[in-house]
Design a protein around this motif. Structure first.
Motif, PDB file in Angstrom:
ATOM      1  N   ASP A   1      -1.775  23.901  27.053  1.00  0.00           N
ATOM      2  CA  ASP A   1      -2.885  24.217  27.714  1.00  0.00           C
ATOM      3  C   ASP A   1      -3.395  23.077  28.862  1.00  0.00           C
ATOM      4  OD1 ASP A   1      -3.372  26.378  25.966  1.00  0.00           O
ATOM      5  OD2 ASP A   1      -4.440  24.998  24.276  1.00  0.00           O
ATOM      6  N   ALA A   2      -4.219  23.573  29.734  1.00  0.00           N
ATOM      7  CA  ALA A   2      -4.512  22.633  30.780  1.00  0.00           C
ATOM      8  C   ALA A   2      -5.406  21.839  30.177  1.00  0.00           C
ATOM      9  CB  ALA A   2      -5.427  23.613  31.813  1.00  0.00           C
ATOM     10  N   VAL A   3      -5.645  20.441  30.782  1.00  0.00           N
ATOM     11  CA  VAL A   3      -6.368  19.514  30.351  1.00  0.00           C
ATOM     12  C   VAL A   3      -8.031  19.624  30.240  1.00  0.00           C
ATOM     13  CG1 VAL A   3      -6.494  18.213  32.408  1.00  0.00           C
ATOM     14  CG2 VAL A   3      -6.430  16.867  30.333  1.00  0.00           C
ATOM     15  N   PRO A   4      -8.765  19.334  29.371  1.00  0.00           N
ATOM     16  CA  PRO A   4     -10.236  19.531  29.512  1.00  0.00           C
ATOM     17  C   PRO A   4     -10.584  18.423  30.100  1.00  0.00           C
ATOM     18  CG  PRO A   4      -9.446  18.616  27.274  1.00  0.00           C
ATOM     19  CD  PRO A   4      -8.133  19.033  27.982  1.00  0.00           C
ATOM     20  N   VAL A   5     -11.475  18.723  30.980  1.00  0.00           N
ATOM     21  CA  VAL A   5     -12.242  17.478  31.601  1.00  0.00           C
ATOM     22  C   VAL A   5     -13.506  18.156  31.928  1.00  0.00           C
ATOM     23  CG1 VAL A   5     -11.302  18.526  33.939  1.00  0.00           C
ATOM     24  CG2 VAL A   5     -12.439  16.034  33.726  1.00  0.00           C
TER      25      VAL A   5
ATOM     26  N   LYS B   1     -12.964  27.712  32.988  1.00  0.00           N
ATOM     27  CA  LYS B   1     -14.085  27.317  31.920  1.00  0.00           C
ATOM     28  C   LYS B   1     -13.157  26.787  30.885  1.00  0.00           C
ATOM     29  CE  LYS B   1     -17.393  29.768  29.141  1.00  0.00           C
ATOM     30  NZ  LYS B   1     -18.129  30.827  28.958  1.00  0.00           N
ATOM     31  N   ASP B   2     -13.776  25.871  30.142  1.00  0.00           N
ATOM     32  CA  ASP B   2     -13.134  25.303  28.660  1.00  0.00           C
ATOM     33  C   ASP B   2     -13.713  26.354  27.673  1.00  0.00           C
ATOM     34  OD1 ASP B   2     -12.162  24.044  26.473  1.00  0.00           O
ATOM     35  OD2 ASP B   2     -12.807  22.201  27.141  1.00  0.00           O
TER      36      ASP B   2
ATOM     37  N   ALA C   1     -13.026  26.473  24.620  1.00  0.00           N
ATOM     38  CA  ALA C   1     -12.830  25.814  23.400  1.00  0.00           C
ATOM     39  C   ALA C   1     -14.194  25.131  23.143  1.00  0.00           C
ATOM     40  CB  ALA C   1     -11.648  24.924  23.321  1.00  0.00           C
ATOM     41  N   LYS C   2     -15.060  25.135  24.003  1.00  0.00           N
ATOM     42  CA  LYS C   2     -16.404  24.347  23.798  1.00  0.00           C
ATOM     43  C   LYS C   2     -17.386  25.504  23.536  1.00  0.00           C
ATOM     44  CE  LYS C   2     -14.907  20.323  25.242  1.00  0.00           C
ATOM     45  NZ  LYS C   2     -15.089  19.169  24.295  1.00  0.00           N
ATOM     46  N   PRO C   3     -18.166  25.177  22.415  1.00  0.00           N
ATOM     47  CA  PRO C   3     -19.107  26.048  22.083  1.00  0.00           C
ATOM     48  C   PRO C   3     -20.190  26.495  23.126  1.00  0.00           C
ATOM     49  CG  PRO C   3     -19.613  24.072  21.112  1.00  0.00           C
ATOM     50  CD  PRO C   3     -18.286  23.997  21.699  1.00  0.00           C
ATOM     51  N   GLU C   4     -20.385  25.440  24.070  1.00  0.00           N
ATOM     52  CA  GLU C   4     -21.530  25.517  25.236  1.00  0.00           C
ATOM     53  C   GLU C   4     -20.722  25.371  26.407  1.00  0.00           C
ATOM     54  OE1 GLU C   4     -24.626  26.598  25.497  1.00  0.00           O
ATOM     55  OE2 GLU C   4     -25.012  26.972  23.296  1.00  0.00           O
ATOM     56  N   PHE C   5     -20.920  26.265  27.424  1.00  0.00           N
ATOM     57  CA  PHE C   5     -20.008  25.635  28.753  1.00  0.00           C
ATOM     58  C   PHE C   5     -20.755  24.766  29.384  1.00  0.00           C
ATOM     59  CE2 PHE C   5     -19.144  27.773  32.919  1.00  0.00           C
ATOM     60  CZ  PHE C   5     -17.967  26.789  33.396  1.00  0.00           C
TER      61      PHE C   5
ATOM     62  N   PHE D   1     -14.733  22.212  31.687  1.00  0.00           N
ATOM     63  CA  PHE D   1     -13.880  22.752  32.516  1.00  0.00           C
ATOM     64  C   PHE D   1     -12.680  22.354  31.769  1.00  0.00           C
ATOM     65  CE2 PHE D   1     -17.234  22.340  35.603  1.00  0.00           C
ATOM     66  CZ  PHE D   1     -17.229  23.421  35.960  1.00  0.00           C
ATOM     67  N   ARG D   2     -11.529  23.081  32.635  1.00  0.00           N
ATOM     68  CA  ARG D   2      -9.979  22.406  32.159  1.00  0.00           C
ATOM     69  C   ARG D   2      -9.413  22.577  33.599  1.00  0.00           C
ATOM     70  NH1 ARG D   2      -7.571  22.487  27.030  1.00  0.00           N
ATOM     71  NH2 ARG D   2      -9.000  23.152  25.414  1.00  0.00           N
ATOM     72  N   CYS D   3      -8.522  21.660  33.804  1.00  0.00           N
ATOM     73  CA  CYS D   3      -7.701  21.519  35.036  1.00  0.00           C
ATOM     74  C   CYS D   3      -6.278  21.693  35.204  1.00  0.00           C
ATOM     75  CB  CYS D   3      -8.039  19.924  35.722  1.00  0.00           C
ATOM     76  SG  CYS D   3      -6.945  19.650  37.067  1.00  0.00           S
TER      77      CYS D   3
END
Length: 220
Positions: free
Chosen positions: A112-116, A181-182, A184-188, A212-214
Protein backbone atom coordinates in the motif's frame (compact mmCIF):
# COMPACT_ATOMS: atom_id res chain seq x y z
CA UNK A 1 3.92 24.62 16.36
CA UNK A 2 1.68 27.35 17.74
CA UNK A 3 3.16 30.59 16.46
CA UNK A 4 0.44 32.77 17.95
CA UNK A 5 0.79 31.31 21.44
CA UNK A 6 4.56 31.66 21.26
CA UNK A 7 4.30 35.28 20.20
CA UNK A 8 1.85 36.28 22.90
CA UNK A 9 3.77 34.41 25.58
CA UNK A 10 6.91 36.31 24.66
CA UNK A 11 5.02 39.59 24.47
CA UNK A 12 3.45 39.11 27.91
CA UNK A 13 6.84 38.13 29.35
CA UNK A 14 8.38 41.34 28.06
CA UNK A 15 5.47 43.33 29.45
CA UNK A 16 6.11 41.88 32.90
CA UNK A 17 9.81 42.71 32.67
CA UNK A 18 8.99 46.28 31.81
CA UNK A 19 6.80 46.59 34.89
CA UNK A 20 3.73 47.32 32.82
CA UNK A 21 0.36 46.11 34.07
CA UNK A 22 -1.78 47.04 31.07
CA UNK A 23 -3.47 44.51 28.80
CA UNK A 24 -2.17 43.97 25.27
CA UNK A 25 -5.10 45.95 23.88
CA UNK A 26 -3.98 49.08 25.77
CA UNK A 27 -0.80 49.50 23.74
CA UNK A 28 -0.39 51.61 20.63
CA UNK A 29 0.92 50.06 17.41
CA UNK A 30 4.28 51.75 18.01
CA UNK A 31 4.56 50.25 21.50
CA UNK A 32 3.57 46.83 20.25
CA UNK A 33 6.18 47.10 17.51
CA UNK A 34 8.85 47.87 20.14
CA UNK A 35 7.82 44.83 22.15
CA UNK A 36 7.88 42.69 19.00
CA UNK A 37 11.39 43.82 18.13
CA UNK A 38 12.59 43.06 21.67
CA UNK A 39 10.88 39.69 21.56
CA UNK A 40 12.48 38.84 18.19
CA UNK A 41 15.91 39.95 19.35
CA UNK A 42 15.63 37.82 22.50
CA UNK A 43 14.90 34.76 20.35
CA UNK A 44 17.60 35.50 17.79
CA UNK A 45 15.04 36.20 15.06
CA UNK A 46 16.51 38.24 12.23
CA UNK A 47 15.49 39.03 8.66
CA UNK A 48 18.10 36.53 7.48
CA UNK A 49 16.66 33.63 9.49
CA UNK A 50 12.96 34.54 9.55
CA UNK A 51 10.45 36.29 7.33
CA UNK A 52 6.79 37.02 6.73
CA UNK A 53 4.74 34.39 4.83
CA UNK A 54 5.16 36.11 1.48
CA UNK A 55 8.93 36.39 2.02
CA UNK A 56 9.51 32.64 2.13
CA UNK A 57 11.62 31.15 -0.65
CA UNK A 58 9.51 29.51 -3.39
CA UNK A 59 9.23 25.73 -3.35
CA UNK A 60 11.41 24.10 -6.00
CA UNK A 61 12.20 20.57 -7.19
CA UNK A 62 15.26 20.41 -4.98
CA UNK A 63 12.89 20.72 -1.99
CA UNK A 64 11.08 17.50 -2.91
CA UNK A 65 12.04 14.96 -0.20
CA UNK A 66 13.97 11.93 -1.43
CA UNK A 67 13.39 9.96 1.75
CA UNK A 68 10.63 9.64 4.29
CA UNK A 69 11.21 11.57 7.54
CA UNK A 70 12.66 9.74 10.52
CA UNK A 71 9.85 10.04 13.06
CA UNK A 72 10.59 8.07 16.20
CA UNK A 73 8.62 10.30 18.56
CA UNK A 74 5.58 12.56 18.37
CA UNK A 75 7.93 15.55 18.63
CA UNK A 76 9.84 14.60 15.47
CA UNK A 77 9.41 16.83 12.46
CA UNK A 78 7.47 15.47 9.49
CA UNK A 79 9.35 17.49 6.92
CA UNK A 80 9.27 20.84 5.16
CA UNK A 81 6.21 23.02 5.77
CA UNK A 82 4.50 25.01 3.05
CA UNK A 83 2.94 28.47 2.97
CA UNK A 84 -0.03 28.88 0.63
CA UNK A 85 -2.37 31.73 -0.24
CA UNK A 86 -6.15 31.39 -0.41
CA UNK A 87 -9.20 33.65 -0.18
CA UNK A 88 -8.65 34.45 3.52
CA UNK A 89 -4.91 35.10 3.34
CA UNK A 90 -1.86 32.93 4.01
CA UNK A 91 -1.88 29.59 5.83
CA UNK A 92 0.91 27.22 6.76
CA UNK A 93 0.45 23.61 5.68
CA UNK A 94 2.31 20.80 7.41
CA UNK A 95 2.72 17.13 6.40
CA UNK A 96 1.89 14.57 9.09
CA UNK A 97 3.46 11.11 8.82
CA UNK A 98 2.96 8.18 11.17
CA UNK A 99 5.66 7.24 13.68
CA UNK A 100 8.46 5.05 12.29
CA UNK A 101 7.04 5.40 8.80
CA UNK A 102 10.56 5.24 7.34
CA UNK A 103 10.96 1.67 8.64
CA UNK A 104 7.80 0.32 7.00
CA UNK A 105 7.65 2.05 3.61
CA UNK A 106 10.20 2.12 0.82
CA UNK A 107 10.58 3.69 -2.62
CA UNK A 108 10.78 0.17 -4.07
CA UNK A 109 7.98 -1.25 -1.90
CA UNK A 110 5.13 -3.18 -3.51
CA UNK A 111 2.38 -2.81 -0.91
CA UNK A 112 0.00 0.00 0.00
CA UNK A 113 1.01 3.59 -0.63
CA UNK A 114 2.31 5.51 2.38
CA UNK A 115 -0.32 7.39 4.42
CA UNK A 116 0.33 11.10 4.83
CA UNK A 117 -2.03 13.72 6.20
CA UNK A 118 -1.87 17.45 5.66
CA UNK A 119 -2.77 19.99 8.33
CA UNK A 120 -3.92 23.36 7.03
CA UNK A 121 -3.60 25.92 9.77
CA UNK A 122 -5.97 28.91 10.07
CA UNK A 123 -4.96 32.06 8.18
CA UNK A 124 -2.13 34.05 9.72
CA UNK A 125 -3.41 37.35 11.06
CA UNK A 126 -1.80 40.03 8.84
CA UNK A 127 -1.85 42.49 11.76
CA UNK A 128 0.44 40.33 13.87
CA UNK A 129 4.20 40.37 13.59
CA UNK A 130 4.47 36.69 12.59
CA UNK A 131 7.89 35.63 11.32
CA UNK A 132 8.40 32.10 10.02
CA UNK A 133 11.74 30.21 10.04
CA UNK A 134 13.07 30.41 6.49
CA UNK A 135 14.70 26.97 6.78
CA UNK A 136 11.43 25.25 7.70
CA UNK A 137 8.96 26.70 5.17
CA UNK A 138 8.61 27.29 1.44
CA UNK A 139 6.06 29.38 -0.41
CA UNK A 140 3.99 27.22 -2.76
CA UNK A 141 1.85 28.69 -5.52
CA UNK A 142 -1.44 26.96 -6.24
CA UNK A 143 -3.39 27.07 -9.47
CA UNK A 144 -6.83 26.79 -7.90
CA UNK A 145 -8.94 29.54 -6.39
CA UNK A 146 -9.87 28.12 -3.02
CA UNK A 147 -12.68 30.07 -1.39
CA UNK A 148 -13.03 29.82 2.38
CA UNK A 149 -16.11 31.57 3.72
CA UNK A 150 -16.86 32.63 7.30
CA UNK A 151 -15.03 30.64 9.97
CA UNK A 152 -12.06 28.88 8.42
CA UNK A 153 -12.92 25.56 10.08
CA UNK A 154 -16.64 25.70 9.21
CA UNK A 155 -18.14 22.62 7.52
CA UNK A 156 -18.94 24.72 4.45
CA UNK A 157 -15.19 24.94 3.74
CA UNK A 158 -14.61 21.18 3.60
CA UNK A 159 -14.40 20.99 -0.21
CA UNK A 160 -12.00 23.94 -0.37
CA UNK A 161 -9.78 22.37 2.31
CA UNK A 162 -9.67 19.03 0.47
CA UNK A 163 -8.91 20.66 -2.87
CA UNK A 164 -6.16 22.85 -1.44
CA UNK A 165 -4.57 19.98 0.50
CA UNK A 166 -4.61 17.68 -2.53
CA UNK A 167 -2.91 20.25 -4.76
CA UNK A 168 -0.32 21.13 -2.12
CA UNK A 169 0.63 17.48 -1.60
CA UNK A 170 0.73 16.78 -5.35
CA UNK A 171 3.10 19.71 -5.91
CA UNK A 172 5.39 19.11 -2.96
CA UNK A 173 5.99 15.96 -0.91
CA UNK A 174 4.25 13.69 -3.43
CA UNK A 175 5.53 15.36 -6.60
CA UNK A 176 5.96 12.63 -9.22
CA UNK A 177 3.65 10.25 -7.39
CA UNK A 178 -0.10 9.73 -7.19
CA UNK A 179 -2.20 11.24 -4.42
CA UNK A 180 -5.27 9.26 -3.35
CA UNK A 181 -7.77 9.36 -0.52
CA UNK A 182 -6.80 7.30 2.53
CA UNK A 183 -9.78 4.94 2.70
CA UNK A 184 -8.48 3.47 5.96
CA UNK A 185 -9.37 6.65 7.83
CA UNK A 186 -12.95 6.94 9.14
CA UNK A 187 -12.98 10.66 8.25
CA UNK A 188 -11.30 11.89 5.07
CA UNK A 189 -11.24 15.53 6.17
CA UNK A 190 -11.66 16.87 9.70
CA UNK A 191 -11.70 20.36 11.17
CA UNK A 192 -10.69 21.15 14.74
CA UNK A 193 -11.43 24.15 16.94
CA UNK A 194 -9.30 25.66 19.67
CA UNK A 195 -10.45 23.29 22.40
CA UNK A 196 -10.22 20.04 20.43
CA UNK A 197 -8.39 17.09 22.00
CA UNK A 198 -7.39 13.66 20.75
CA UNK A 199 -8.22 10.31 22.33
CA UNK A 200 -5.22 10.64 24.66
CA UNK A 201 -6.39 14.00 25.94
CA UNK A 202 -3.76 16.10 24.20
CA UNK A 203 -4.81 19.33 22.53
CA UNK A 204 -5.04 19.42 18.74
CA UNK A 205 -3.90 22.39 16.70
CA UNK A 206 -6.85 24.28 15.17
CA UNK A 207 -7.38 23.89 11.43
CA UNK A 208 -8.13 21.22 8.84
CA UNK A 209 -6.55 17.77 8.59
CA UNK A 210 -6.99 15.83 5.34
CA UNK A 211 -5.85 12.21 5.02
CA UNK A 212 -4.18 10.98 1.83
CA UNK A 213 -1.84 8.30 0.52
CA UNK A 214 1.17 8.94 -1.71
CA UNK A 215 2.48 6.34 -4.15
CA UNK A 216 6.10 7.55 -4.03
CA UNK A 217 6.67 5.14 -1.17
CA UNK A 218 4.95 1.82 -0.60
CA UNK A 219 4.83 -0.73 2.18
CA UNK A 220 7.83 -3.04 2.06
Amino acid sequence: MNLMSSFYSGLCFLMVLSGCSHGAGDFSLEQRSDFQEQHDAALGITSETHGTPREMAPFSRRDVPQKLPVRESTFSNSGLGLVVKHSQGYSTVEPLYELNVHKRYRANGRGDAVPVSLRINPPINPNLHVRLPRSEYRLLETSGEYEFGGRFIAARNRSAAIGLAREVLSKSHCLGGTVTKDAAKPEFAQSFGRNARNASGYSIEPGWVVHFRCSRWRKS
